[in-house]
Design an enzyme around this catalytic site. Structure first.
Site, PDB file in Angstrom:
ATOM      1  N   SER A   1       0.874  -1.190   0.000  1.00 39.71           N
ATOM      2  CA  SER A   1       0.000   0.000   0.000  1.00 39.71           C
ATOM      3  C   SER A   1       0.903   1.230   0.000  1.00 39.71           C
ATOM      4  O   SER A   1       1.195   1.812   1.028  1.00 39.71           O
ATOM      5  CB  SER A   1      -0.917  -0.012   1.220  1.00 39.71           C
TER       6      SER A   1
ATOM      7  N   HIS B   1      -3.460  -5.720   2.835  1.00 45.44           N
ATOM      8  CA  HIS B   1      -2.608  -6.824   3.291  1.00 45.44           C
ATOM      9  C   HIS B   1      -3.397  -8.103   3.555  1.00 45.44           C
ATOM     10  O   HIS B   1      -2.814  -9.176   3.693  1.00 45.44           O
ATOM     11  CB  HIS B   1      -1.848  -6.419   4.555  1.00 45.44           C
TER      12      HIS B   1
ATOM     13  N   GLU C   1      -3.935  -2.123   9.761  1.00 45.09           N
ATOM     14  CA  GLU C   1      -3.101  -2.671  10.842  1.00 45.09           C
ATOM     15  C   GLU C   1      -3.621  -2.295  12.227  1.00 45.09           C
ATOM     16  O   GLU C   1      -3.779  -1.115  12.531  1.00 45.09           O
ATOM     17  CB  GLU C   1      -1.656  -2.151  10.711  1.00 45.09           C
TER      18      GLU C   1
ATOM     19  N   GLU D   1       1.625  -9.708   6.774  1.00 51.06           N
ATOM     20  CA  GLU D   1       2.632  -9.298   7.750  1.00 51.06           C
ATOM     21  C   GLU D   1       2.592 -10.174   8.999  1.00 51.06           C
ATOM     22  O   GLU D   1       3.070  -9.781  10.064  1.00 51.06           O
ATOM     23  CB  GLU D   1       2.440  -7.824   8.096  1.00 51.06           C
TER      24      GLU D   1
ATOM     25  N   ASP E   1      -2.983   1.580  11.956  1.00 51.30           N
ATOM     26  CA  ASP E   1      -2.638   2.176  10.655  1.00 51.30           C
ATOM     27  C   ASP E   1      -3.878   2.012   9.785  1.00 51.30           C
ATOM     28  O   ASP E   1      -4.163   0.913   9.302  1.00 51.30           O
ATOM     29  CB  ASP E   1      -1.429   1.474  10.018  1.00 51.30           C
TER      30      ASP E   1
ATOM     31  N   GLU F   1      -1.980   6.086  12.355  1.00 51.19           N
ATOM     32  CA  GLU F   1      -1.170   6.357  11.156  1.00 51.19           C
ATOM     33  C   GLU F   1      -2.073   6.512   9.937  1.00 51.19           C
ATOM     34  O   GLU F   1      -3.044   5.765   9.788  1.00 51.19           O
ATOM     35  CB  GLU F   1      -0.206   5.173  10.980  1.00 51.19           C
TER      36      GLU F   1
ATOM     37  N   ASP G   1       2.550   8.447   6.889  1.00 52.09           N
ATOM     38  CA  ASP G   1       3.317   7.402   6.193  1.00 52.09           C
ATOM     39  C   ASP G   1       3.185   7.677   4.697  1.00 52.09           C
ATOM     40  O   ASP G   1       4.062   8.284   4.086  1.00 52.09           O
ATOM     41  CB  ASP G   1       2.798   6.020   6.586  1.00 52.09           C
TER      42      ASP G   1
ATOM     43  N   LYS H   1      10.672   4.848   6.285  1.00 54.07           N
ATOM     44  CA  LYS H   1      10.895   3.646   5.473  1.00 54.07           C
ATOM     45  C   LYS H   1      11.962   3.985   4.436  1.00 54.07           C
ATOM     46  O   LYS H   1      11.693   4.758   3.502  1.00 54.07           O
ATOM     47  CB  LYS H   1       9.608   3.260   4.732  1.00 54.07           C
TER      48      LYS H   1
ATOM     49  N   HIS I   1       8.943  -1.607   8.792  1.00 53.70           N
ATOM     50  CA  HIS I   1       9.060  -2.640   7.747  1.00 53.70           C
ATOM     51  C   HIS I   1       8.101  -2.303   6.598  1.00 53.70           C
ATOM     52  O   HIS I   1       7.372  -1.313   6.652  1.00 53.70           O
ATOM     53  CB  HIS I   1       8.701  -4.006   8.332  1.00 53.70           C
TER      54      HIS I   1
ATOM     55  N   LYS J   1       7.949  -0.420  13.857  1.00 50.86           N
ATOM     56  CA  LYS J   1       6.743  -1.166  13.469  1.00 50.86           C
ATOM     57  C   LYS J   1       7.204  -2.363  12.640  1.00 50.86           C
ATOM     58  O   LYS J   1       7.839  -2.202  11.602  1.00 50.86           O
ATOM     59  CB  LYS J   1       5.845  -0.230  12.651  1.00 50.86           C
TER      60      LYS J   1
END
Ligand code: PEP
Ligand code: MG
Length: 397
Positions: A39, A153, A162, A204, A239, A269, A296, A321, A349, A372
């Site tokens: 994403s 995900h 998340e 994940e 998230d 997030e 993010d 990231k 990650h 994270k």
């Protein structure tokens, strides 16, 4: 100096191709591999197909960097940036540049007889460059561990991406003990409630029970915490990855209010889409104290995007990231600016990972507020937890 450069395609955790870079200097040889996002923010640097990135490394980057001295990260990364010459690294690929930049960090650390995290720390804190490593203040990053996932995900699970827990603990090992206990209780609870097939893992490593209620995962986490005697041992985070959510800002705001009221929500997030800055601003005005509101997809580890976010006072935390920006130096520049703004810094990650544990060293090295990492399951996630533990063990002895 760099004597040899090789690169090849390897698999990532979603069965897709990514790149691995190997650099050699004398008897020292290191590798680094690059994750990919599922994403992605629209302003991340370009990640080229692995075979093309490999070709660029072998044919264009290698001849330019062979002979470059070690321990010269800023100039080295600058050379990579200029060689590409585009604002979004579309010519050589942000992934190609980052693989080389990370491997160069590893090789430089090795040649200076430093752990990678110590080397990164020296780059991040130039003013203490000559201090003894043992006297630098070193505190562990707080874990943001994934328990339940959805969104891109785990399509068909929950709408948000998340559902995280943030252990209240002072060491990595204590934090991991909390999350593993919770994770295993949650597995049983989800199996009892949704059937054993619902304990299959998302990208994940977290559970992905199908639910349309966006806050139901927090209810499950709360129930599991009570069943395992962990009720006061963590806060929770979300998230939303709102760019991939079909709810409108009004609906989202109601959900965030409810989450704040009913759960110990500490971290939020990408609560809105990356082009909805005004919605971030009103949320931050409402919740500034006690809630980390992190960019993010909004900020993509890019100082220009960060300046825009700060000009409007839209966030108080950000995700780091390295592959969103493409070199180690630019990653550290983003960290430096975030600190100047007073934002919390969370290293992260990506959805499609490799076993490379660079980000664990990065988080320790820069003294990140958090890291994270996904669930404590699946090899590419566990690699990072284990590296955090390894660094802590060396610090505690
Ligand atoms: C995220 O959005 O924080 C994330 C880890 O997902 P991805 O790497 O797929 O962008
Ligand atoms: Mg995110």
């Amino acid at each position: 100096m760099i004597e040899n450069v090789t690169a090849r395609s390897i698999l990532n955790s979603r069965g897709e191709w990514t790149i691995e870079v190997t650099l050699r200097s004398g008897e020292w040889k290191v590798t680094a591999s690059v994750p990919q996002g599922e994403s992605r923010g629209s302003r991340e640097v370009v990640s080229l197909p692995a075979d093309q990135a490999v070709k660029n490394i072998l044919e264009i980057i290698a001849p330019t960097i062979i002979g470059h001295k070690l321990g010269d990260q800023n100039n080295f990364d600058d050379k990579l940036k200029k060689l590409d010459g585009t604002p979004n690294k579309e010519k050589l690929g942000g992934n190609a540049l980052l693989g080389v930049s990370m491997a160069y960090s590893r090789l430089s650390a090795l040649s200076a007889n430093l752990s990678l995290w110590q080397y990164l720390r020296e780059l991040a804190i130039p003013s203490v460059k000559n201090a003894q490593h043992s006297v630098l203040p070193v505190t562990p990053p707080r874990l943001l561990s994934l328990m339940i996932e959805g969104g891109l995900h785990a399509p068909g699970a929950s709408p948000f991406q998340e559902y995280l827990v943030l252990p209240r603990a002072t060491t990595i090992i204590e934090s991991i003990n909390i999350i593993t206990k919770l994770y295993s209780t949650l597995r049983q609870l989800i199996s009892d409630r949704f059937g054993s097939s619902a304990t299959r893992l998302g990208d994940e490593g977290a559970f992905a029970p199908a639910t349309n209620d966006p806050l139901a995962p927090f209810a499950l986490i709360t129930e599991a915490s009570q069943a395992s005697g962990l009720a006061d041992k963590f806060e929770v985070g979300l998230d939303a990855a709102a760019d991939n959510v079909s709810l409108n800002p009004e609906e989202l705001n109601i959900l965030y209010d409810q989450a704040r009221m009913n759960y110990p929500l500490r971290y939020l997030e990408d609560p809105f889409k990356e082009n909805e800055l005004d919605n971030f601003v009103s949320l931050l005005t409402k919740f500034d104290k006690g809630l980390m509101i992190a960019g993010d997809d909004l900020t993509v580890t890019n100082v220009e995007r960060m300046k825009l976010a700060q000009a409007k006072k839209s966030i108080n935390a950000m995700i780091i990231k390295p592959n969103q920006i493409g070199t180690v130096t630019e990653t550290l520049e983003a960290v430096k600016l975030a600190r100047e703004y007073g934002w919390k810094v969370i290293v992260s990650h990506r959805g499609q990972e490799t076993n490379d544990d660079f980000i664990a060293d990065l988080a320790w090295g820069i003294g990140a507020d958090g890291i994270k990492l996904g669930a404590p399951a699946r090899g590419e996630r566990v690699a990072k937890y284990n590296r955090l533990l390894e660094i802590e063990a060396t610090l505690l002895t």
